[in-house]
Each structure stands twice: as structure tokens, then as C-alpha cells.
Design a protein around this motif. Structure first.
Motif, PDB file in Angstrom:
ATOM      1  N   THR A  20      28.230 -14.144  29.283  1.00 44.02           N
ATOM      2  CA  THR A  20      27.975 -13.621  27.933  1.00 44.02           C
ATOM      3  C   THR A  20      29.257 -13.133  27.259  1.00 44.02           C
ATOM      4  OG1 THR A  20      27.488 -11.419  28.813  1.00 44.02           O
ATOM      5  CG2 THR A  20      25.613 -12.930  28.495  1.00 44.02           C
ATOM      6  N   GLU A 150      17.890 -16.592  17.859  1.00 42.40           N
ATOM      7  CA  GLU A 150      17.678 -17.215  19.170  1.00 42.40           C
ATOM      8  C   GLU A 150      19.022 -17.548  19.823  1.00 42.40           C
ATOM      9  OE1 GLU A 150      14.858 -17.495  20.988  1.00 42.40           O
ATOM     10  OE2 GLU A 150      14.027 -16.277  19.350  1.00 42.40           O
ATOM     11  N   LYS A 154      21.038 -15.780  23.639  1.00 44.33           N
ATOM     12  CA  LYS A 154      21.652 -16.443  24.794  1.00 44.33           C
ATOM     13  C   LYS A 154      22.870 -15.689  25.324  1.00 44.33           C
ATOM     14  CE  LYS A 154      20.293 -20.951  23.062  1.00 44.33           C
ATOM     15  NZ  LYS A 154      20.793 -22.183  22.419  1.00 44.33           N
TER      16      LYS A 154
END
Length: 163
Positions: A20, A150, A154
Motif C-alpha cells: 500500500t 474503489e 486497494k
């Protein structure tokens, strides 16, 4: 060496995701420094902006298409910095290689929070915390496109600061 009829063209710099965490490299050029040879404080904001823009690009968020939709009179919008907090820790100097670490730490309907660090040789030299809001062309906050939210999910990391 290549044939002159088929030149090799460089590509613009871009970052990478490590899980991330987004990493974006910059180099300190003469134009980035002040009279003392230290990076001028506002240039950190420019580097952080480039890294955040690269995050969006890599997530498939097409800001330009959204802006162009607004220009055609369609419902569009753009991101705007609503809040920023910076802390300067150590100076960067000419020819330093800097890596901008970016994490998305909070996602809401109309905004996203990002934490960023500028690091030189692994040492944090500047930190920043941003809240970026999505606004319509009337200047009012509006919900981010669902596909964009969306995409952010992630890379959402609620565990804390950049490493």
C-alpha cells in the motif's frame, strides 16, 4: 546504440507501489534550492503533489477526463487540498536523491487523507499530512466517483504513517 530512424525516447518519471506504500523518486536540482543551497521550502509541496498525482494515475484515476467532462458542462470535479500540515526535519541539498513515501490513511465519500514523507538515504527529512477533497466546479464538495473510491480502497492503509 540505436538506428537514428528509431530513436529511443525517455519516459516521464513514475513511482511504484510496495504493497500500500507508494514510492516516488526525485532529485534535487539547482532550481530547487535557495541562495544557501538548501531546498526552498515550497518545493517539498511540489514533490508531494507529484507523488500524489502519480498515485492517482497508477490507480487508474483519470483526473483530466473528469476536468474535461466539467468543461463540456457535464457533472465533473477535481481534487483540491483542503488541509496540509508540514514538518521540516532536515534540509535537502543540491544533487540529493529523495524518495517520497505516500500512504492513503482515510477514505470518505468526498475526501481522502494521505500521509507523506520525503526521505534521503532512508532518513525522514520532511513529513506532510494532507486532506484532499473532491469538489465540483461550483467549488462545493461532492462525492468522489464510485470507481475512484474503489481504487483507493486497494491501497488504503489505516495502520499509520509512511515507513
Amino acid at each position: 546504440m540505436t538506428d537514428a530512424s528509431d530513436p529511443v525516447l525517455p519516459t516521464p518519471p513514475g513511482g511504484v507501489f510496495d504493497g500500500t506504500l507508494h514510492l516516488y523518486a526525485v532529485r534535487v536540482y539547482y532550481e530547487d534550492t535557495d541562495l544557501s543551497g538548501i531546498v526552498y521550502h515550497a518545493n517539498y509541496l511540489r514533490w508531494f503533489e507529484r507523488a500524489r498525482s502519480d498515485v492517482l494515475r497508477m490507480l487508474g484515476i483519470d483526473q483530466r477526463a473528469e476536468i474535461e467532462a466539467g468543461a463540456r458542462g457535464e457533472k465533473g470535479g477535481a481534487y483540491a487540498v483542503a488541509d496540509v500540515q508540514l514538518r521540516y526535519i532536515r534540509p535537502a541539498r543540491l544533487d540529493d536523491d529523495i524518495v517520497i513515501h505516500t500512504r492513503c490513511s482515510e477514505l470518505k465519500a468526498a475526501s481522502v487523507r494521505m500521509s507523506q514523507e520525503a526521505k534521503r538515504d532512508g532518513e525522514t527529512i520532511c513529513t506532510a499530512h494532507f486532506r484532499v477533497g473532491f469538489v465540483g466546479f461550483d467549488g462545493r464538495p461532492r462525492r468522489q466517483p464510485d470507481a475512484w473510491r474503489e481504487a483507493f480502497k486497494k491501497v488504503l492503509d489505516t495502520d499509520g504513517e509512511p515507513e
